[in-house]
Write an enzyme that holds these catalytic residues in place. Structure first.
Site, PDB file in Angstrom:
ATOM      1  N   HIS A 180       0.450   5.042  -1.724  1.00  0.00           N
ATOM      2  CA  HIS A 180      -0.366   5.918  -0.869  1.00  0.00           C
ATOM      3  C   HIS A 180       0.410   6.582   0.255  1.00  0.00           C
ATOM      4  CE1 HIS A 180      -4.114   4.818  -2.802  1.00  0.00           C
ATOM      5  NE2 HIS A 180      -3.823   3.542  -2.681  1.00  0.00           N
ATOM      6  N   CYS A 234      -7.277  -2.754  -5.243  1.00  0.00           N
ATOM      7  CA  CYS A 234      -5.910  -2.272  -5.013  1.00  0.00           C
ATOM      8  C   CYS A 234      -4.964  -3.464  -4.854  1.00  0.00           C
ATOM      9  CB  CYS A 234      -5.839  -1.368  -3.780  1.00  0.00           C
ATOM     10  SG  CYS A 234      -6.373   0.335  -4.105  1.00  0.00           S
ATOM     11  N   CYS A 245       0.854  -1.197   0.000  1.00  0.00           N
ATOM     12  CA  CYS A 245       0.000   0.000   0.000  1.00  0.00           C
ATOM     13  C   CYS A 245       0.887   1.244   0.000  1.00  0.00           C
ATOM     14  CB  CYS A 245      -0.881   0.077   1.243  1.00  0.00           C
ATOM     15  SG  CYS A 245      -1.697  -1.433   1.731  1.00  0.00           S
ATOM     16  N   ARG A 275     -12.929  -1.765  -2.996  1.00  0.00           N
ATOM     17  CA  ARG A 275     -11.811  -0.870  -3.329  1.00  0.00           C
ATOM     18  C   ARG A 275     -10.477  -1.544  -2.967  1.00  0.00           C
ATOM     19  NH1 ARG A 275     -10.189   2.609  -6.812  1.00  0.00           N
ATOM     20  NH2 ARG A 275      -8.457   1.172  -6.757  1.00  0.00           N
TER      21      ARG A 275
END
Lengths: 274, 203
Positions: free
Chosen positions: A187, A235, A183, A231
């Site tokens: 992000h 991802c 992640c 979502r």
């Protein structure tokens, strides 16, 4: 606006937008944003997600399953049947199962315990598609809509909540697979984009609040209301990771980590997105 | 006094033991959570992804990696680089542009015979003609024009695409050669996209 008219508009715009989204050039992306704006105006501040919320409310109060019960006694953490304000405090620890659960795990639990569904039935079709609507997405839209306008306020207090939070945080930084992605790759920086898609930076409180507080969302490009689970599922696919199994602890751990990062923000969903 | 020293030594030892147990428990709990929540699908095998290599393990922390660890990553990754046998580094920039555009490959919805892309545009500006570029990495527009095409620069860039972490430990850029994402020919075509004077990168 009546539901029939709303549905007709939806079908019309889904067509317009699918043409726009076939093309990934800058102008097409700009057009897409413009189309969504126009579409919002036409719906007079309405959001197609309202259809899902209404369906979800109907399902909540409908007798179903082998036990022929409604979900009115389902305890989402604030007492049996209290839906208002429940989502902004989830994921949370539930003493009846001695476990931290997110909304979707809790709905599985309630549908099994109260209505008598099997686990298979309670996890059937988590993500809807054209002609195959998902009861789960509708229930999630209803419950989350009952927290609209409230402050995100998850608590990491119970020992099990602390463990779950640690697991989510650890996964955020976990890099693996063919591309070494985690992640954190996509992000954690300011003003970063993948192609033209702006990436929220979850290290930034304002962005975490805005982003977490905007799911579930009616996704114009997909014509469906999508949950946070969906979502994250997508991802993880882009991350070149294996498939996330619906309703398992990893997604709950990540959601708790993201929700805690977003604490204090105003929850504003189901929203509408690209 | 002696007693105090002994008991504080004992306290430190027992505290250390507790800390170790809890770190082990956390590791175990984390592994179990991953194994129960992720499953193999299509070409992506859960056990392969979850078995991190040393570098992935070192780069999975939210804290700062020590200077020694950084140095160890650079050394170990530099040792992985394979240069082309024929000494030729530049292929066809037009083919390179297609590879830079493609985000296909290695996702659970990709087929076993899918030709992997480089997806360079997801993170970099490259050709002046492609406006839909991402910004996780620096702009590579005018790369060859600015950097020149000395042997060192060519070899550095080859090595960078082969294994980005030979130069930047824990870089967010995939290790395209080391992980077998791109073939030698694909990497040559990307090199041409960056260095060929005719490439739109250098216009």
């Amino acid at each position: 606006m009546t539901i029939m008219n709303m549905k007709r508009l939806l079908i019309f715009f889904a067509g317009v937008l699918s043409i726009c989204t076939l093309n990934s050039s800058v102008s097409a992306q700009d057009n897409t944003s413009e189309e969504i704006e126009k579409y919002r105006e036409l719906l007079a501040d309405g959001n197609p997600a309202e259809l899902w919320e209404l369906t979800g409310e109907e399902l909540w109060y409908r007798e179903a399953g082998p036990k022929n019960k409604t979900l009115e006694t389902c305890d989402l953490g604030k007492g049996p049947g209290v839906v208002e304000g429940a989502y902004v405090e989830m994921p949370r620890y539930f003493s009846d199962v001695d476990k931290v659960m997110d909304l979707e795990q809790r709905l599985i639990y309630c549908r099994m315990m109260i209505q008598g569904l099997s686990r298979e039935q309670a996890t059937e079709r988590p993500f809807g598609s054209a002609g195959n609507s998902s009861d789960i997405e509708a229930l999630v839209a209803y419950v989350t809509g009952q927290s609209r306008g409230m402050k995100i306020a998850v608590v990491v207090g119970h020992e099990k909540e602390k463990r779950m939070y640690e697991m989510g945080k650890r996964f955020f930084y976990f890099r693996a697979g063919s591309h070494d992605f985690g992640c954190v790759t996509c992000h954690s920086g300011e003003n970063k984009r993948i192609r033209l898609q702006e990436l929220p930076n979850f290290m930034n409180v304002e962005q975490a609040r805005k982003s977490y507080g905007s799911w579930p969302a009616y996704r114009v490009s997909q014509g469906e209301v999508r949950s946070m689970q969906h979502r994250l599922y997508d991802c993880l696919r882009q991350q070149r990771f294996p498939e996330a199994i619906y309703g398992t602890d990893l997604l709950t751990a990540i959601s708790l980590y993201l929700a805690k990062s977003a604490n204090g923000g105003t929850y504003d969903a189901p929203a509408m997105k690209r | 006094m002696k007693e105090i020293i002994v008991s504080s030594g004992f306290l430190a030892a027992s505290f250390f033991a507790v800390a170790l147990v809890s770190a082990d428990q956390t590791d175990k709990e984390f592994e179990e959570m991953l194994e129960s929540s992720l499953r193999s699908k299509g070409i992506v095998k859960a056990e392969e992804v979850l078995a991190q290599d040393e570098v992935q393990k070192q780069c999975s922390t939210s804290g700062v990696t020590s200077a020694e660890d950084m140095k160890a990553i650079l050394d170990s990754q530099l040792a992985t680089i394979v240069y082309p046998n024929d000494g030729k580094y530049l292929g066809d920039w037009k083919a390179g542009e297609k590879i830079a555009q493609s985000g296909k490959g290695r996702r659970f919805n990709d087929k076993p015979d899918t030709v992997n892309g480089g997806n360079c545009y997801a993170c970099h500006q490259i050709s002046k003609d492609e406006l839909a570029y991402g910004t996780i990495g620096p702009s590579l527009y005018q790369y060859g024009k600015i950097r020149g095409n000395s042997e060192e620069m060519i070899k550095y860039t080859w090595a960078k695409i082969f294994n980005a972490q030979a130069f930047v430990p824990c870089s967010y850029m995939p290790r395209y050669g080391h992980k077998g994402i791109l073939s030698e020919q694909q990497m040559k075509d990307l090199m041409a996209l960056l260095f060929d004077p005719e490439s739109p990168t250098n216009k």
